[in-house]
Design a protein around this motif. Structure first.
Motif, PDB file in Angstrom:
ATOM      1  N   ASN A  76       0.852  -1.180   0.000  1.00  0.00           N
ATOM      2  CA  ASN A  76       0.000   0.000   0.000  1.00  0.00           C
ATOM      3  C   ASN A  76       0.892   1.236   0.000  1.00  0.00           C
ATOM      4  OD1 ASN A  76       0.613  -0.853   2.793  1.00  0.00           O
ATOM      5  ND2 ASN A  76      -0.541   0.965   3.368  1.00  0.00           N
ATOM      6  N   TRP A  77       0.361   2.341  -0.521  1.00  0.00           N
ATOM      7  CA  TRP A  77       1.151   3.566  -0.535  1.00  0.00           C
ATOM      8  C   TRP A  77       1.343   4.024   0.904  1.00  0.00           C
ATOM      9  CZ3 TRP A  77      -0.044   8.568   1.067  1.00  0.00           C
ATOM     10  CH2 TRP A  77      -1.351   8.752   1.513  1.00  0.00           C
ATOM     11  N   LEU A  98      -4.182  10.835  -5.445  1.00  0.00           N
ATOM     12  CA  LEU A  98      -5.421  10.155  -5.045  1.00  0.00           C
ATOM     13  C   LEU A  98      -6.510  11.163  -4.681  1.00  0.00           C
ATOM     14  CD1 LEU A  98      -3.955   7.187  -2.972  1.00  0.00           C
ATOM     15  CD2 LEU A  98      -4.746   7.185  -5.345  1.00  0.00           C
ATOM     16  N   ILE A 103     -10.352   9.868  -4.252  1.00  0.00           N
ATOM     17  CA  ILE A 103     -10.237   8.576  -3.579  1.00  0.00           C
ATOM     18  C   ILE A 103      -9.854   8.879  -2.138  1.00  0.00           C
ATOM     19  CG2 ILE A 103      -8.953   6.406  -3.506  1.00  0.00           C
ATOM     20  CD1 ILE A 103      -8.529   6.915  -6.592  1.00  0.00           C
ATOM     21  N   GLN A 107     -10.354   3.151   1.234  1.00  0.00           N
ATOM     22  CA  GLN A 107      -9.908   2.814  -0.114  1.00  0.00           C
ATOM     23  C   GLN A 107      -8.531   3.422  -0.380  1.00  0.00           C
ATOM     24  OE1 GLN A 107     -12.482   4.275  -3.216  1.00  0.00           O
ATOM     25  NE2 GLN A 107     -11.614   2.922  -4.748  1.00  0.00           N
ATOM     26  N   ARG A 108      -8.322   4.657   0.044  1.00  0.00           N
ATOM     27  CA  ARG A 108      -7.030   5.302  -0.167  1.00  0.00           C
ATOM     28  C   ARG A 108      -5.955   4.658   0.709  1.00  0.00           C
ATOM     29  NH1 ARG A 108      -6.774  11.588   0.381  1.00  0.00           N
ATOM     30  NH2 ARG A 108      -6.862  11.136   2.585  1.00  0.00           N
ATOM     31  N   TRP A 111      -4.678   1.597  -1.054  1.00  0.00           N
ATOM     32  CA  TRP A 111      -4.388   1.740  -2.485  1.00  0.00           C
ATOM     33  C   TRP A 111      -3.047   1.088  -2.825  1.00  0.00           C
ATOM     34  CZ3 TRP A 111      -8.052   3.383  -5.652  1.00  0.00           C
ATOM     35  CH2 TRP A 111      -7.707   3.614  -6.994  1.00  0.00           C
ATOM     36  N   ARG A 125      -2.123   1.602  -9.214  1.00  0.00           N
ATOM     37  CA  ARG A 125      -3.436   1.255  -9.775  1.00  0.00           C
ATOM     38  C   ARG A 125      -4.049   2.465 -10.473  1.00  0.00           C
ATOM     39  NH1 ARG A 125      -7.790  -0.055  -5.496  1.00  0.00           N
ATOM     40  NH2 ARG A 125      -7.094  -2.222  -5.507  1.00  0.00           N
TER      41      ARG A 125
END
Length: 152
Positions: A76-77, A98, A103, A107-108, A111, A125
Motif C-alpha cells: 500500500n502507498w 489520489l 479517492i 480505499q485510499r 491503495w 493502480r
C-alpha cells in the motif's frame, strides 16, 4: 475508538480493525496474493516474438523488464511516497494524486503501488507507468502487472 465517516453517518471502529500496512514480494514473472485487497497481482513477461496479451492491457501499462529487476514489492502507498506520472516535470505526492481522483478513506489507505528494489514506485493502480520504467515503443520485451480479484 476512532470515528470514521461512512455514507453520511459516523460509525466507530476499534483501532485494530483499521487497515494495516501490507507488503508482498512479486517475482517477475510470477504472482502474489494480497489478502488485504482480496486480489492477486500477476507480473507477466513478454519476450521478443512472444505473444502479447489478447485484451485488458493498455500500452501505457507496459514496463521495461530490464529496469525492474527480478522482483518488485506490492504494497500500500505510504505517507511521503511519490509517483512520477508520464508527461510531468517531477514526481507527485501519491496522496495528492489520489485526492485529485477523489479517492479517500479506507480505499485510499489500502491503495496498491508496486515498488522497485530501490524503493521507487513503478506502478500504481489506474495510472500509467512512469516514463523511466515504460517499455520502449516497438520493444518486444515487456512486463505487465495486472490486479485480479481473488477467486474464492
Amino acid at each position: 475508538w476512532l470515528a470514521q465517516l461512512e455514507r453520511g453517518r459516523i460509525s466507530f471502529q476499534r483501532a485494530s480493525a483499521l487497515p494495516r500496512d501490507y507488503a508482498h514480494p512479486l517475482a517477475i514473472p510470477g504472482e502474489t496474493v494480497v489478502p488485504e485487497l482480496g486480489a492477486v497481482f500477476r507480473a507477466t513477461r513478454f519476450s521478443p516474438g512472444g505473444r502479447m496479451p489478447d485484451a485488458g492491457y493498455n500500452r501505457n501499462q507496459l514496463l521495461d523488464p530490464h529496469r525492474l529487476g527480478s522482483q518488485v514489492l506490492v504494497r500500500n502507498w505510504r505517507r511521503g511516497d511519490r509517483f512520477w506520472p508520464p508527461h510531468t516535470r517531477s514526481p507527485k505526492k501519491v496522496k495528492e494524486l489520489l485526492q485529485g481522483r477523489r479517492i479517500s478513506g479506507r480505499q485510499r489507505a489500502l491503495w496498491p503501488v508496486v515498488a522497485a528494489q530501490d524503493g521507487e514506485l513503478v506502478w500504481m493502480r489506474d495510472f500509467p507507468v512512469p516514463e523511466r520504467f515504460a517499455a520502449e515503443t516497438g520493444a518486444g520485451d515487456a512486463v505487465i502487472i495486472a490486479e485480479m480479484p481473488l477467486e474464492q
